[in-house]
Design a protein around this motif. Structure first.
Motif, short mmCIF file in Angstrom:
data_model
loop_
_atom_site.label_atom_id
_atom_site.label_comp_id
_atom_site.label_asym_id
_atom_site.label_seq_id
_atom_site.Cartn_x
_atom_site.Cartn_y
_atom_site.Cartn_z
N GLY A 138 -11.40 47.44 -25.21
CA GLY A 138 -12.05 46.90 -24.03
C GLY A 138 -13.53 46.61 -24.18
O GLY A 138 -14.16 46.11 -23.24
N HIS A 139 -14.11 46.89 -25.34
CA HIS A 139 -15.54 46.72 -25.52
C HIS A 139 -15.86 46.13 -26.90
O HIS A 139 -15.18 46.43 -27.88
CB HIS A 139 -16.27 48.06 -25.37
CG HIS A 139 -16.12 48.67 -24.01
ND1 HIS A 139 -15.02 49.40 -23.64
CD2 HIS A 139 -16.94 48.63 -22.92
CE1 HIS A 139 -15.16 49.80 -22.39
NE2 HIS A 139 -16.31 49.35 -21.93
N GLN A 140 -16.90 45.31 -26.94
CA GLN A 140 -17.35 44.70 -28.19
C GLN A 140 -18.86 44.61 -28.20
O GLN A 140 -19.47 44.04 -27.29
CB GLN A 140 -16.76 43.30 -28.35
CG GLN A 140 -17.26 42.54 -29.57
CD GLN A 140 -16.84 43.22 -30.86
OE1 GLN A 140 -15.65 43.31 -31.15
NE2 GLN A 140 -17.80 43.70 -31.63
N GLU A 141 -19.47 45.18 -29.24
CA GLU A 141 -20.92 45.11 -29.37
C GLU A 141 -21.35 43.80 -30.02
O GLU A 141 -20.73 43.33 -30.97
CB GLU A 141 -21.43 46.27 -30.22
CG GLU A 141 -22.95 46.32 -30.32
CD GLU A 141 -23.46 47.27 -31.39
OE1 GLU A 141 -24.60 47.74 -31.25
OE2 GLU A 141 -22.73 47.51 -32.37
N ILE A 142 -22.42 43.22 -29.51
CA ILE A 142 -23.09 42.09 -30.14
C ILE A 142 -24.31 42.64 -30.88
O ILE A 142 -25.06 43.45 -30.34
CB ILE A 142 -23.52 41.04 -29.10
CG1 ILE A 142 -22.28 40.38 -28.49
CG2 ILE A 142 -24.43 39.99 -29.73
CD1 ILE A 142 -22.59 39.38 -27.39
N SER A 143 -24.48 42.21 -32.12
CA SER A 143 -25.55 42.76 -32.94
C SER A 143 -26.06 41.71 -33.92
O SER A 143 -25.57 40.58 -33.96
CB SER A 143 -25.03 43.99 -33.69
OG SER A 143 -26.06 44.59 -34.45
N ALA A 144 -27.04 42.13 -34.73
CA ALA A 144 -27.64 41.26 -35.75
C ALA A 144 -28.13 39.95 -35.16
O ALA A 144 -28.03 38.88 -35.77
CB ALA A 144 -26.65 41.00 -36.89
N ASP A 202 -13.89 36.14 -22.48
CA ASP A 202 -12.63 35.40 -22.39
C ASP A 202 -11.47 36.17 -23.02
O ASP A 202 -10.30 35.95 -22.68
CB ASP A 202 -12.76 34.03 -23.05
CG ASP A 202 -13.64 33.08 -22.25
OD1 ASP A 202 -13.94 33.38 -21.08
OD2 ASP A 202 -14.04 32.04 -22.81
N SER A 203 -11.79 37.06 -23.96
CA SER A 203 -10.75 37.86 -24.61
C SER A 203 -10.42 39.13 -23.82
O SER A 203 -9.59 39.93 -24.25
CB SER A 203 -11.19 38.24 -26.03
OG SER A 203 -12.23 39.21 -25.99
N GLY A 204 -11.09 39.31 -22.68
CA GLY A 204 -10.82 40.47 -21.84
C GLY A 204 -11.61 41.71 -22.18
O GLY A 204 -11.30 42.80 -21.70
N ARG A 205 -12.64 41.55 -23.01
CA ARG A 205 -13.47 42.69 -23.39
C ARG A 205 -14.84 42.62 -22.73
O ARG A 205 -15.27 41.55 -22.28
CB ARG A 205 -13.64 42.74 -24.91
CG ARG A 205 -12.34 42.96 -25.68
CD ARG A 205 -12.54 42.78 -27.18
NE ARG A 205 -12.84 41.39 -27.51
CZ ARG A 205 -13.32 40.99 -28.68
NH1 ARG A 205 -13.59 41.88 -29.62
NH2 ARG A 205 -13.55 39.71 -28.91
N VAL A 206 -15.52 43.74 -22.69
CA VAL A 206 -16.87 43.81 -22.14
C VAL A 206 -17.88 43.74 -23.29
O VAL A 206 -17.86 44.59 -24.18
CB VAL A 206 -17.09 45.13 -21.37
CG1 VAL A 206 -18.54 45.24 -20.89
CG2 VAL A 206 -16.13 45.23 -20.20
N VAL A 245 -26.04 34.09 -28.56
CA VAL A 245 -25.63 35.24 -27.74
C VAL A 245 -24.78 34.78 -26.56
O VAL A 245 -23.76 35.41 -26.24
CB VAL A 245 -26.87 36.02 -27.25
CG1 VAL A 245 -26.45 37.09 -26.23
CG2 VAL A 245 -27.58 36.67 -28.42
N ALA A 246 -25.16 33.69 -25.92
CA ALA A 246 -24.38 33.19 -24.78
C ALA A 246 -22.97 32.78 -25.21
O ALA A 246 -21.98 33.12 -24.55
CB ALA A 246 -25.11 32.02 -24.13
N ALA A 247 -22.87 32.06 -26.32
CA ALA A 247 -21.56 31.61 -26.78
C ALA A 247 -20.68 32.80 -27.17
O ALA A 247 -19.48 32.83 -26.83
CB ALA A 247 -21.73 30.66 -27.96
N LEU A 248 -21.25 33.77 -27.85
CA LEU A 248 -20.48 34.94 -28.27
C LEU A 248 -20.10 35.80 -27.07
O LEU A 248 -18.97 36.32 -27.00
CB LEU A 248 -21.29 35.75 -29.29
CG LEU A 248 -20.57 36.88 -30.03
CD1 LEU A 248 -19.26 36.41 -30.65
CD2 LEU A 248 -21.49 37.45 -31.10
N THR A 249 -21.00 35.94 -26.13
CA THR A 249 -20.70 36.68 -24.90
C THR A 249 -19.51 36.08 -24.18
O THR A 249 -18.58 36.79 -23.76
CB THR A 249 -21.93 36.68 -23.96
OG1 THR A 249 -23.00 37.38 -24.58
CG2 THR A 249 -21.60 37.33 -22.62
#
Length: 229
Positions: free
Chosen positions: A153-159, A185-189, A176-180
């Motif tokens: 349910g969770h995914q960190e954005i980094s680098a 859309d995949s159901g993760r935060v 960041v916006a595109a990856l967010t």
């Protein structure tokens, strides 16, 4: 009751990144060529002893979240509180150059960029932790961002970093916006971590729509050799 986001390295290593983990009981870590992070599931002396079996003498590693009591066999830096931010709504993606996925054959480009602006954290095998994306200007990787810690349910954005010659062009914001949006859309935060003193980056995330969830302790430690400390 604590939330999984309060101890994200541990939650990642016992779930979605279990295949990457080196583990001893209630202690776990990423391989040194992947990431500098270690974690414990229980903050007690037994977990600290288990951790010692995973860290080489002289090696420096990082806790994000729970830290066990460490004895004289460790050098412990003062705790630093960092901002943990999350986003719950899709973001506007500004126009700009194409975003390309950075596959393992681009790792030299990623290492060169992160060496300039994101040293220590990005390693030769960090790319195995998730997907990474970038924006190029010719043969130069101008900016990048990617996925690091992950659990249900969770995914960190980094680098998230931009080459010094390309700042102010909106590349980091676009990435960041595109990856967010893709993560949502995949159901993760989506979540990320940023130092409070990194005012420019923190302001960018706030403008995009990220909000502070919590302050998370970051602790750097080094394992000492016999007779040290």
């Amino acid at each position: 009751m604590s939330h999984a986001l309060d101890n994200p390295v541990w939650e990642s290593l016992i779930s979605r990144h279990a295949a990457l983990a080196r583990r001893a009981g209630n202690a776990a870590r990423y391989p040194s060529d992947t990431a500098p992070f270690v974690a414990v599931g229980i903050a007690d002396s037994a977990a600290a002893e288990e951790l010692a079996s995973l860290v080489e003498v002289g090696e420096s590693v990082l806790f994000v979240g729970m830290t066990p009591p460490l004895g004289t066999g460790w050098s412990v830096e003062p705790e630093v509180l960092i901002a943990q931010m999350t986003c719950d709504a899709r973001l506007s993606v500004n126009d700009g150059p194409p975003i390309v996925e950075l596959l393992p054959d681009r790792v030299d480009d990623m290492l060169a960029l992160t060496a300039l602006v994101y040293p220590f954290y990005f390693r030769p095998r960090t790319v195995t932790m998730g997907r990474y994306f970038g924006i190029y200007d010719g043969d130069t990787l101008a900016a990048m961002a990617g996925e690091r810690m992950r659990f249900d349910g969770h995914q960190e954005i980094s680098a998230v970093c931009t080459h010094p010659d390309y700042t102010g062009r909106g590349h980091a914001q676009r990435l960041v916006a595109a990856l967010t949006n893709d993560i949502l859309d995949s159901g993760r935060v989506p979540f990320l971590h940023v130092a409070h003193q990194n005012v420019r980056a923190k302001a960018l995330y706030e403008r995009l729509g990220y909000t502070m969830r919590a302050e998370i302790p970051l602790v750097a430690v080094t394992r000492l050799g016999e007779g040290e400390g």
